[in-house]
Design a protein around this motif. Structure first.
Motif, short mmCIF file in Angstrom:
data_model
loop_
_atom_site.label_atom_id
_atom_site.label_comp_id
_atom_site.label_asym_id
_atom_site.label_seq_id
_atom_site.Cartn_x
_atom_site.Cartn_y
_atom_site.Cartn_z
N THR A 48 -6.02 8.28 -0.62
CA THR A 48 -6.02 6.85 -0.30
C THR A 48 -6.17 6.63 1.20
O THR A 48 -6.97 5.80 1.65
N ALA A 49 -5.41 7.37 1.99
CA ALA A 49 -5.48 7.23 3.44
C ALA A 49 -6.88 7.56 3.96
O ALA A 49 -7.45 6.82 4.78
N ARG A 54 -12.44 5.88 5.86
CA ARG A 54 -13.89 6.00 5.70
C ARG A 54 -14.54 4.64 5.43
O ARG A 54 -15.62 4.34 5.96
N LEU A 55 -13.90 3.82 4.59
CA LEU A 55 -14.47 2.51 4.29
C LEU A 55 -14.56 1.66 5.55
O LEU A 55 -15.57 0.98 5.78
N GLN A 56 -13.53 1.68 6.37
CA GLN A 56 -13.55 0.92 7.62
C GLN A 56 -14.65 1.43 8.54
O GLN A 56 -15.37 0.65 9.18
N ASP A 57 -14.82 2.75 8.61
CA ASP A 57 -15.85 3.33 9.46
C ASP A 57 -17.24 2.95 8.99
O ASP A 57 -18.15 2.72 9.81
N ILE A 58 -17.43 2.86 7.70
CA ILE A 58 -18.73 2.46 7.14
C ILE A 58 -19.03 1.00 7.44
O ILE A 58 -20.19 0.61 7.67
N LEU A 100 -0.18 11.19 -10.35
CA LEU A 100 1.00 10.99 -9.53
C LEU A 100 1.53 9.59 -9.77
O LEU A 100 0.80 8.61 -9.63
N GLN A 101 2.79 9.50 -10.13
CA GLN A 101 3.39 8.20 -10.38
C GLN A 101 3.99 7.67 -9.08
O GLN A 101 5.00 8.18 -8.59
N ARG A 102 3.32 6.70 -8.48
CA ARG A 102 3.81 6.08 -7.25
C ARG A 102 3.36 4.64 -7.24
O ARG A 102 2.50 4.23 -8.03
N ASP A 103 3.92 3.84 -6.35
CA ASP A 103 3.51 2.44 -6.23
C ASP A 103 2.13 2.43 -5.59
O ASP A 103 1.97 2.39 -4.37
N LEU A 104 1.11 2.48 -6.43
CA LEU A 104 -0.27 2.58 -5.95
C LEU A 104 -0.66 1.36 -5.13
O LEU A 104 -1.38 1.46 -4.13
N LEU A 105 -0.18 0.19 -5.54
CA LEU A 105 -0.55 -1.03 -4.83
C LEU A 105 0.05 -1.04 -3.42
O LEU A 105 -0.65 -1.35 -2.45
N ALA A 106 1.33 -0.70 -3.30
CA ALA A 106 1.96 -0.67 -1.98
C ALA A 106 1.26 0.34 -1.07
O ALA A 106 1.03 0.08 0.12
N GLU A 107 0.92 1.48 -1.63
CA GLU A 107 0.23 2.53 -0.86
C GLU A 107 -1.11 2.02 -0.34
O GLU A 107 -1.46 2.21 0.83
N VAL A 109 -2.14 -1.14 0.01
CA VAL A 109 -1.97 -2.23 0.98
C VAL A 109 -1.67 -1.66 2.37
O VAL A 109 -2.28 -2.07 3.37
N ALA A 110 -0.74 -0.72 2.43
CA ALA A 110 -0.36 -0.16 3.73
C ALA A 110 -1.53 0.54 4.41
O ALA A 110 -1.78 0.33 5.61
N GLU A 111 -2.28 1.35 3.66
CA GLU A 111 -3.39 2.08 4.26
C GLU A 111 -4.56 1.16 4.60
O GLU A 111 -5.26 1.36 5.60
N ALA A 112 -4.78 0.13 3.76
CA ALA A 112 -5.84 -0.83 4.07
C ALA A 112 -5.53 -1.57 5.36
O ALA A 112 -6.37 -1.68 6.26
N HIS A 113 -4.32 -2.08 5.47
CA HIS A 113 -3.95 -2.84 6.66
C HIS A 113 -3.93 -1.97 7.91
O HIS A 113 -4.26 -2.43 9.00
N LYS A 114 -3.56 -0.71 7.77
CA LYS A 114 -3.58 0.21 8.90
C LYS A 114 -4.99 0.32 9.46
O LYS A 114 -5.18 0.56 10.67
#
Length: 383
Positions: A48-49, A54-58, A100-107, A109-114
């Motif tokens: 995700t990170a 990569r998306l931002q760089d593109i 992997l069971q994790r809060d995918l949405l929170a993850e 959001v955090a990486e997108a905003h970063k």
């Protein structure tokens, strides 16, 4: 429009490490969808990170992140816990491997905003409860499901649907969406083409038959699934729920962007009783104008522009890069994006991240000439 764009802001925005594009496309939304299906872009926190960087760089500035799929939220939801006893579940990104069971949405959001990306929670399944071969907790709630005349729960499209008319099904969808808004710093939420009637042959469950009879002097729904009044009545019920949903979201967060990615008009109306160009209160429509070449896209795009009338800037083009059939050629993709710009649309969203990251990353990066902030998340002015 309730997007957080401040007029005149973009020209004064600057990131030290981000090259801004020219003013021609300064308010352009450049989006893509992220899913756990058929790729590994968000399969792990590390993926995700890397994906968001990569998306931002593109040059992508908005991500629509899957968070509701196959009967489960991909973030902890009190509504789902109360309904089925399962607060969240992530479906595998790679077949045969545990997810992997994790809060995918929170993850996400955090990486997108970063990386200065706007993050929209994409409630992909809408009223869909399960695929035909899936037997989950929601499908076991037979009283909540939409049925055909034979009592079957699988619609023509191969999925099992919650009944869009049933108050418990409506409250479930409203509940999981508002759960996400309350718990995450979202820039928007998006419903898909499953905010609709399941298909014309569905609606013969006991709840819907009783509701129809109550409003039609005791008459049962007609056996002809294309009966004009029967279709009009079901279409109106979908429209009414869309307004109820808007009101519930605005009550929780009056400023969040509310997006719909429907099937193209008039196909969505004729096949799923979703007359979305007539819906009010939505900030953004992203019709899925998925075609294999530019000629097909051009025709369907002009149909959407005609349907939306004077609200062209609220229209974002859903453009398919990859999927069933051959990839859209780079020349046709470029021409499709340029067409949306020339017709005054608010931007474009590319199906899906695999096409952006793995098919045309270099071409898109050169085409975009750098990063610009999303209209859903404008950058702060430097002081």
């Amino acid at each position: 429009m309730r997007f957080k764009l401040i007029p005149g802001m973009i020209c004064t925005i600057c990131f030290a490490s981000i090259a801004l594009a020219d003013s021609l496309s300064a308010a352009e939304l450049r989006g893509t969808w992220l899913t756990t299906t058929a790729n590994t872009a968000i399969a792990t926190p590390q993926n995700t990170a890397a994906t968001m960087r990569r998306l931002q760089d593109i040059g992508i500035n908005t991500v629509y992140v899957e968070c509701w799929k196959n009967g489960y939220t991909e973030f902890p939801s009190p509504t789902m816990n109360a309904a089925i006893g399962v607060p969240m579940r992530i479906n595998p990104s790679i077949k045969g491997q545990p997810a992997l069971q994790r809060d995918l949405l929170a993850e996400c959001v955090a990486e997108a905003h970063k990386n200065h990306l706007a993050c929209v929670a994409w409630f992909e399944y809408g009223f869909m409860a399960a695929y035909r071969d899936t037997h989950n907790e929601l499908r076991a709630r037979h009283d909540w499901l939409s049925l055909n005349q034979q009592g079957g729960d699988v619609a023509k499209n191969g999925f099992v649907w919650l009944n869009p008319l049933h108050p418990d099904a409506q409250n479930l969808l409203i509940g999981i969406i508002t759960d996400a808004i309350k718990a995450h710093d979202l820039d928007g939420i998006q419903l898909d083409d499953r905010l609709a009637w399941p298909s014309l042959e569905m609606g013969y469950d006991d709840y819907t038959k009783a509701a129809y009879a109550h409003e039609h002097n005791g008459q049962a729904p007609p056996p002809d699934v294309k009966d004009p009044e029967w279709c009009r009545w079901r279409e109106q019920k979908v429209t009414e729920f869309s307004q109820r949903l808007i009101a519930a979201i605005r009550a929780v967060n009056p400023h969040i962007a509310i997006s719909l990615s429907p099937g193209p008009y008039p196909w969505a109306r004729d096949n799923y009783l979703c007359n979305w160009p007539a819906w009010s209160g939505w900030d953004q429509f992203v019709p899925q104008c998925y075609r294999l070449d530019y000629i097909g896209f051009e025709k369907i795009w002009h149909d959407q522009l005609a349907a939306i009338g004077n609200h062209k800037h609220d229209l974002i083009a859903g453009i398919r890069i990859t999927g069933d059939g051959p990839n859209l050629s780079w020349l046709d993709l470029q021409k499709s994006i340029e067409l949306t710009r020339s017709t005054g649309a608010g931007g474009h969203c590319l199906w899906f991240s695999h096409g952006v990251l793995d098919v045309y990353p270099d071409q898109l990066k050169a085409f975009y000439h750098g990063f610009i902030p999303s209209p859903l998340r404008p950058a702060k002015l430097e002081h």
